[in-house]
Write a protein that holds these residues in place. Structure first.
Motif, short mmCIF file in Angstrom:
data_model
loop_
_atom_site.label_atom_id
_atom_site.label_comp_id
_atom_site.label_asym_id
_atom_site.label_seq_id
_atom_site.Cartn_x
_atom_site.Cartn_y
_atom_site.Cartn_z
N GLU A 104 37.39 33.01 39.23
CA GLU A 104 36.08 33.51 38.93
C GLU A 104 35.23 32.66 38.02
OE1 GLU A 104 32.67 35.67 38.84
OE2 GLU A 104 34.58 36.15 39.93
N ALA A 105 35.95 31.92 37.20
CA ALA A 105 35.17 30.84 36.25
C ALA A 105 34.51 29.57 37.00
CB ALA A 105 36.25 30.46 35.07
N ALA A 106 34.94 29.41 38.35
CA ALA A 106 34.39 28.23 38.78
C ALA A 106 33.02 28.53 39.20
CB ALA A 106 35.02 28.07 40.13
N GLU A 107 32.20 27.18 39.04
CA GLU A 107 30.85 27.30 39.25
C GLU A 107 30.27 27.34 40.53
OE1 GLU A 107 28.41 24.31 36.87
OE2 GLU A 107 30.41 24.10 35.78
N ASP A 108 29.37 28.60 40.59
CA ASP A 108 28.97 28.90 42.13
C ASP A 108 28.10 27.66 42.62
OD1 ASP A 108 30.18 31.41 41.58
OD2 ASP A 108 27.94 32.41 41.40
N ALA A 109 27.29 27.02 42.03
CA ALA A 109 26.42 26.08 42.22
C ALA A 109 27.25 24.91 42.86
CB ALA A 109 25.34 25.55 41.30
N VAL A 110 28.37 24.68 42.15
CA VAL A 110 29.14 23.42 42.70
C VAL A 110 29.82 23.77 43.73
CG1 VAL A 110 31.24 22.10 42.12
CG2 VAL A 110 29.34 22.69 40.18
N ILE A 111 30.44 24.86 43.88
CA ILE A 111 31.11 25.53 45.20
C ILE A 111 30.16 25.31 46.55
CG2 ILE A 111 32.17 27.53 46.40
CD1 ILE A 111 33.48 28.23 43.74
N ASP A 112 28.85 25.95 46.24
CA ASP A 112 28.06 26.04 47.14
C ASP A 112 27.41 24.73 47.85
OD1 ASP A 112 28.38 28.96 47.55
OD2 ASP A 112 26.65 29.00 45.85
N GLY A 113 27.47 23.71 46.82
CA GLY A 113 26.95 22.39 46.84
C GLY A 113 28.11 21.57 47.53
N ASN A 114 29.32 21.98 47.77
CA ASN A 114 30.36 21.34 48.33
C ASN A 114 30.79 21.84 49.88
OD1 ASN A 114 30.77 19.18 46.26
ND2 ASN A 114 32.09 20.69 45.01
N ALA A 115 29.74 22.40 50.38
CA ALA A 115 30.21 22.91 51.56
C ALA A 115 30.27 22.13 52.60
CB ALA A 115 29.09 23.86 52.09
#
Length: 171
Positions: A104-115
């Motif tokens: 849950e603490a993982a950053e949304d923007a980073v995950i989305d940016g790593n698609a």
């Protein structure tokens, strides 16, 4: 409306872990009510060559933690590793909760940016698989998450723990 990769990743993991926690709590209560050994539940296998119930929980919690790290851009050499331990329901429940909080603490923007990021993973002795981030989550991570949570559920259900679909669904 667009659904983001981070939303899929984090919400699916959270729901699966809520269900897993519920069935583990019910199994603990059943063991206490029947004065059965927790080890009997935790060491159950569907077939002799399969890993036991506690391994299913240990593995999927580490898998989720490593998935969050991968999607956050952590290099393969720096992925977190958890010891394969947890000999009681309480320890396994805590392990799942700790891993769920880290996902849950993982950053949304980073995950989305790593698609589109390339992820190379070991899949056996001297074998690797390369996937982009989106394919990793949708075609590798989620099926593995649900496979191991379902296996843990089935192992407990097979032993008579009174759990049902709503428990599994984490709703």
């Amino acid at each position: 409306m667009t659904v983001s990769l981070s939303h899929i990743f984090k919400n699916s993991t959270a729901q699966a872990f809520r269900g897993l926690t519920t069935v583990l709590q019910k199994a603990k209560a059943e063991a206490e009510a029947t004065e059965a050994s927790e080890e009997a539940y935790l060491s159950a296998r569907l077939y002799p060559d399969m890993n036991d119930m506690k391994w299913q929980v240990q593995m999927i919690s580490e898998f989720a933690l490593r998935g969050a790290a991968r999607m956050s851009g952590v290099s393969a050499d720096d992925l977190p590793s958890l010891p394969m331990e947890g000999e009681t329901f309480d320890v396994l429940i805590e392990r799942v909760a700790d891993c769920a909080a880290k996902v849950e603490a993982a950053e949304d923007a980073v995950i989305d940016g790593n698609a589109d990021m390339k992820i190379t993973m070991p899949i056996g002795p001297e074998q690797t698989m390369e996937l982009d981030g989106k394919t990793y989550i949708l075609s590798f991570y989620l099926p593995n998450l649900f496979f191991h949570v379902t296996t843990a559920y089935n192992l407990l259900r097979m032993q008579g723990v009174p759990v049902g679909k709503r428990d599994y669904m984490g709703m």
